[in-house]
Design an enzyme around this catalytic site. Structure first.
Site, PDB file in Angstrom:
ATOM      1  N   LEU A  44      -4.464  36.464  47.440  1.00  0.00           N
ATOM      2  CA  LEU A  44      -3.083  35.987  47.334  1.00  0.00           C
ATOM      3  C   LEU A  44      -2.671  35.805  45.881  1.00  0.00           C
ATOM      4  O   LEU A  44      -3.401  35.216  45.091  1.00  0.00           O
ATOM      5  CB  LEU A  44      -2.942  34.651  48.085  1.00  0.00           C
ATOM      6  CG  LEU A  44      -1.549  34.027  48.085  1.00  0.00           C
ATOM      7  CD1 LEU A  44      -1.229  33.397  49.440  1.00  0.00           C
ATOM      8  CD2 LEU A  44      -1.399  32.965  46.980  1.00  0.00           C
ATOM      9  N   ASN A  46       0.275  34.079  43.593  1.00  0.00           N
ATOM     10  CA  ASN A  46       1.498  33.266  43.578  1.00  0.00           C
ATOM     11  C   ASN A  46       2.058  33.184  42.158  1.00  0.00           C
ATOM     12  O   ASN A  46       2.389  34.250  41.617  1.00  0.00           O
ATOM     13  CB  ASN A  46       1.370  31.959  44.363  1.00  0.00           C
ATOM     14  CG  ASN A  46       0.294  31.005  43.939  1.00  0.00           C
ATOM     15  OD1 ASN A  46      -0.859  31.369  43.821  1.00  0.00           O
ATOM     16  ND2 ASN A  46       0.655  29.758  43.745  1.00  0.00           N
ATOM     17  N   ASP A  47       2.188  32.032  41.590  1.00  0.00           N
ATOM     18  CA  ASP A  47       3.013  31.899  40.382  1.00  0.00           C
ATOM     19  C   ASP A  47       2.581  32.786  39.211  1.00  0.00           C
ATOM     20  O   ASP A  47       1.387  32.938  38.949  1.00  0.00           O
ATOM     21  CB  ASP A  47       2.925  30.460  39.848  1.00  0.00           C
ATOM     22  CG  ASP A  47       3.156  29.420  40.907  1.00  0.00           C
ATOM     23  OD1 ASP A  47       3.515  29.762  42.029  1.00  0.00           O
ATOM     24  OD2 ASP A  47       2.946  28.234  40.589  1.00  0.00           O
ATOM     25  N   TYR A 106      -4.728  25.485  38.321  1.00  0.00           N
ATOM     26  CA  TYR A 106      -3.345  25.618  38.774  1.00  0.00           C
ATOM     27  C   TYR A 106      -2.436  26.094  37.639  1.00  0.00           C
ATOM     28  O   TYR A 106      -2.861  26.288  36.510  1.00  0.00           O
ATOM     29  CB  TYR A 106      -2.866  24.275  39.355  1.00  0.00           C
ATOM     30  CG  TYR A 106      -3.229  24.077  40.817  1.00  0.00           C
ATOM     31  CD1 TYR A 106      -4.148  24.900  41.453  1.00  0.00           C
ATOM     32  CD2 TYR A 106      -2.650  23.055  41.565  1.00  0.00           C
ATOM     33  CE1 TYR A 106      -4.475  24.725  42.799  1.00  0.00           C
ATOM     34  CE2 TYR A 106      -2.967  22.866  42.908  1.00  0.00           C
ATOM     35  CZ  TYR A 106      -3.878  23.699  43.520  1.00  0.00           C
ATOM     36  OH  TYR A 106      -4.185  23.518  44.838  1.00  0.00           O
ATOM     37  N   SER A 107      -1.162  26.194  37.952  1.00  0.00           N
ATOM     38  CA  SER A 107      -0.226  26.889  37.057  1.00  0.00           C
ATOM     39  C   SER A 107      -0.058  26.252  35.690  1.00  0.00           C
ATOM     40  O   SER A 107      -0.228  25.036  35.525  1.00  0.00           O
ATOM     41  CB  SER A 107       1.139  26.987  37.729  1.00  0.00           C
ATOM     42  OG  SER A 107       1.064  27.948  38.746  1.00  0.00           O
ATOM     43  N   ARG A 166       2.058  18.528  37.838  1.00  0.00           N
ATOM     44  CA  ARG A 166       1.460  19.828  37.487  1.00  0.00           C
ATOM     45  C   ARG A 166       2.433  20.786  36.781  1.00  0.00           C
ATOM     46  O   ARG A 166       3.609  20.546  36.694  1.00  0.00           O
ATOM     47  CB  ARG A 166       0.907  20.506  38.738  1.00  0.00           C
ATOM     48  CG  ARG A 166       1.884  20.655  39.867  1.00  0.00           C
ATOM     49  CD  ARG A 166       1.174  21.266  41.095  1.00  0.00           C
ATOM     50  NE  ARG A 166       2.093  21.374  42.210  1.00  0.00           N
ATOM     51  CZ  ARG A 166       2.212  20.473  43.194  1.00  0.00           C
ATOM     52  NH1 ARG A 166       1.421  19.403  43.209  1.00  0.00           N
ATOM     53  NH2 ARG A 166       3.097  20.623  44.155  1.00  0.00           N
ATOM     54  N   ASP A 167       1.835  21.904  36.350  1.00  0.00           N
ATOM     55  CA  ASP A 167       2.542  23.069  35.792  1.00  0.00           C
ATOM     56  C   ASP A 167       3.111  22.824  34.385  1.00  0.00           C
ATOM     57  O   ASP A 167       4.319  22.975  34.146  1.00  0.00           O
ATOM     58  CB  ASP A 167       3.669  23.555  36.734  1.00  0.00           C
ATOM     59  CG  ASP A 167       3.200  23.671  38.187  1.00  0.00           C
ATOM     60  OD1 ASP A 167       1.994  23.844  38.402  1.00  0.00           O
ATOM     61  OD2 ASP A 167       4.042  23.588  39.106  1.00  0.00           O
ATOM     62  N   GLU A 223       8.469  21.717  40.928  1.00  0.00           N
ATOM     63  CA  GLU A 223       7.367  22.570  40.509  1.00  0.00           C
ATOM     64  C   GLU A 223       7.851  23.504  39.407  1.00  0.00           C
ATOM     65  O   GLU A 223       9.031  23.865  39.354  1.00  0.00           O
ATOM     66  CB  GLU A 223       6.849  23.398  41.689  1.00  0.00           C
ATOM     67  CG  GLU A 223       6.218  22.532  42.773  1.00  0.00           C
ATOM     68  CD  GLU A 223       5.451  23.347  43.825  1.00  0.00           C
ATOM     69  OE1 GLU A 223       4.313  22.992  44.140  1.00  0.00           O
ATOM     70  OE2 GLU A 223       6.018  24.328  44.337  1.00  0.00           O
TER      71      GLU A 223
HETATM   72  C1  FRU Z   1       3.891  26.589  42.940  1.00  0.00           C
HETATM   73  C2  FRU Z   1       2.546  25.858  42.918  1.00  0.00           C
HETATM   74  C3  FRU Z   1       2.375  25.093  41.623  1.00  0.00           C
HETATM   75  C4  FRU Z   1       0.885  24.960  41.525  1.00  0.00           C
HETATM   76  C5  FRU Z   1       0.430  26.305  42.039  1.00  0.00           C
HETATM   77  C6  FRU Z   1      -0.884  26.288  42.767  1.00  0.00           C
HETATM   78  O1  FRU Z   1       3.887  27.683  43.773  1.00  0.00           O
HETATM   79  O2  FRU Z   1       2.440  25.006  44.032  1.00  0.00           O
HETATM   80  O3  FRU Z   1       3.065  23.860  41.585  1.00  0.00           O
HETATM   81  O4  FRU Z   1       0.458  24.731  40.218  1.00  0.00           O
HETATM   82  O5  FRU Z   1       1.455  26.754  42.920  1.00  0.00           O
HETATM   83  O6  FRU Z   1      -1.267  27.585  43.116  1.00  0.00           O
END
Ligand code: FRU
Length: 479
Positions: A44, A46-47, A106-107, A166-167, A223
């Site tokens: 998968l 994602n970000d 994480y991001s 986060r992020d 986020e």
């Molecule tokens: C957004 C998120 C971020 C997090 C990451 C984890 O899609 O939930 O907030 O850091 O994905 O994969």
């Protein structure tokens, strides 16, 4: 896809070669593999993470769980690009192998500092009772791709927030490094914290304040906040989960939004003169958009074409998610425009006049115009029965509707099968990029954008003009 926690959080070293090969082989069977969009090597995506410029190249990482179509133990996967169109995986990863990121890297973001790339990210840590402790941590990547993590936690979880913190996005404002971090307060409201690097040293961060950006606090979590400066003007890009629909009309499970601001007051942690909140994208999936101010003076963004908590037809092939095209931001007449980088035009293989086409490779760009006082409809991913993605451009009523209710395999239907936005009642231009199972529609050079996916069967690759005075060109792309 729902997988048990033990599977999703199994340590990377415990997966056998055989298991990994099966996952890769399953993905290779997918009929929907994109030809010019970045997809995960396995599992998968994602970000977007760490989108930056370093060592003479554009750098982009993606959030990834490599073992299937689920949100598990996340890592960053590194890619690089010289033209912002072709992104090549380098094999470099930021893995969750440290006590400070044991349950996921994480991001986060990246910035070139003194010949190295500083990676600023969230270490997701859970204790034996599965209680989460989010840490903002760092690493250096050198020009050989060697990554060295900081031992020190750069920002600890503050007292006034829950486990949702986060992020971090690092940015340079007038020579000073700042970072913003998404957070949830004890009343379960989303907000953004602003920090600055003490003496401009990224080893030490001090709290400046909770960023004031004219939000109402109706969301329960923010986020992936990003602050970029378009010709000096601050633009906040963010993903407010649970945003009240009275504040913004949106259909996706979570919106991706922006505000254009007049100035940034670093002393009072304020984005002064923030506009109302707007949708960054009117389509079915675009989330966690990340942007940065590049050394060439431009602001580039890229979005995850996907959403949290949604299952996709590709899940059966053990992968999910793709990156959008890179978009360049500009502000004209107070409006934000997002448009693919100019080099995208170099992929065009000569123009054909738009006309009905019973089959294509589902890999093309359309540039079409609808005159004022007209209602036109195009069907993409069409079959002989005229099922497909129906795009209706109505310059009489001033409305654009994208309807995927008869397009390919249906999914995420709880969130509706149509998306729409208002347009001016004047001549309207669309640039539409199609890539196997991805579409990106740019209205009037990027004033509005619709991003989404369609999972067609093999016979669904036609282009049909259903009604109206629409005209323009079809370009095969050299990919
Ligand atoms: C957004 C998120 C971020 C997090 C990451 C984890 O899609 O939930 O907030 O850091 O994905 O994969």
């Amino acid at each position: 896809m729902n997988l048990p926690t033990e599977v999703r959080y199994r340590r990377y070293e415990d997966w056998t070669e055989d298991e990994k090969n099966k996952i890769a082989e399953n993905k290779a069977k997918s009929p929907w593999l994109a030809s010019y969009h970045l997809e995960p090597k396995t599992g998968l995506l994602n970000d977007p993470n760490g989108f930056s410029y370093f060592d003479g190249k554009f750098q982009l990482f993606y959030q990834n769980w490599p073992f299937g179509a689920a949100h598990g133990l996340k890592q960053w996967v590194h890619t690089e690009s010289s033209d912002l169109i072709h992104f090549k995986e380098t094999g470099i990863t930021l893995e969750p192998d440290h006590a400070h990121d044991s349950h996921g890297a994480y991001s986060g973001s990246a910035y070139e500092i003194d010949d190295k790339l500083f990676l600023f990210y969230t270490g997701n840590v859970r204790d034996e009772n599965w209680v989460r402790n989010p840490l903002q941590v760092g690493a250096w990547m050198d020009k050989d791709g060697h990554i060295e993590k900081f031992d020190k936690v750069l920002i600890q979880q503050p007292q006034d927030i829950t486990e949702h913190f986060r992020d971090p996005q690092i940015f340079n404002y007038q020579g000073q490094f700042y970072a913003i971090v998404g957070a949830q307060n004890l009343d379960k409201k989303g907000f953004i914290k602003l920090y600055k690097a003490t003496n401009n040293d990224v080893n030490n961060w001090e709290f400046v304040g909770n960023l004031e950006f004219g939000g109402t606090g109706s969301e329960y979590m923010i986020e992936c906040p990003n602050l970029v400066f378009v010709d000096g003007q601050p633009v906040l890009l963010y993903s407010p989960q649970g945003l009240d629909k009275s504040e913004l009309n949106y259909d996706n499970i979570y919106p991706n939004t922006y505000k254009i601001c007049q100035s940034f007051d670093t002393n009072s942690a304020q984005l002064v003169g923030a506009s109302p909140i707007h949708n960054l994208d009117y389509g079915f999936e675009a989330y966690a958009t990340q942007g940065f101010n590049a050394p060439d003076g431009k602001v580039y963004t890229i979005s995850w074409i996907g959403l949290p908590d949604v299952d996709y037809p590709t899940d059966q092939y053990d992968y999910q998610g793709a990156m959008s095209l890179v978009k360049e931001l500009s502000i004209r007449d107070g409006k934000l425009y997002q448009y693919p980088v100019p080099a995208m035009k170099d992929l065009r293989l000569g123009a054909k006049t738009l006309s009905n086409l019973s089959s294509s490779q589902n890999t093309y760009e359309l540039e079409v115009t609808v005159p004022a006082n007209d209602k036109s409809q195009l069907i993409l991913f069409s079959d002989e029965q005229l099922n497909g993605l129906k795009i209706t451009i109505d310059t009489i009523q001033g409305q654009l509707v994208v309807d995927r209710s008869s397009a390919g395999q249906q999914y995420a239907i709880d969130f509706g099968r149509k998306r729409q936005c208002d347009i001016e009642k004047t001549e309207t231009k669309l640039n539409i990029f199609v890539d196997k199972s991805i579409f990106e529609i740019f209205v009037n050079d990027g004033e509005k954008v619709f991003t989404g996916r369609v999972f067609p069967s093999q016979d669904q690759s036609g282009i049909q003009i259903q009604e109206g005075q629409i005209s323009g060109s079809y370009f095969e792309l050299n990919v």
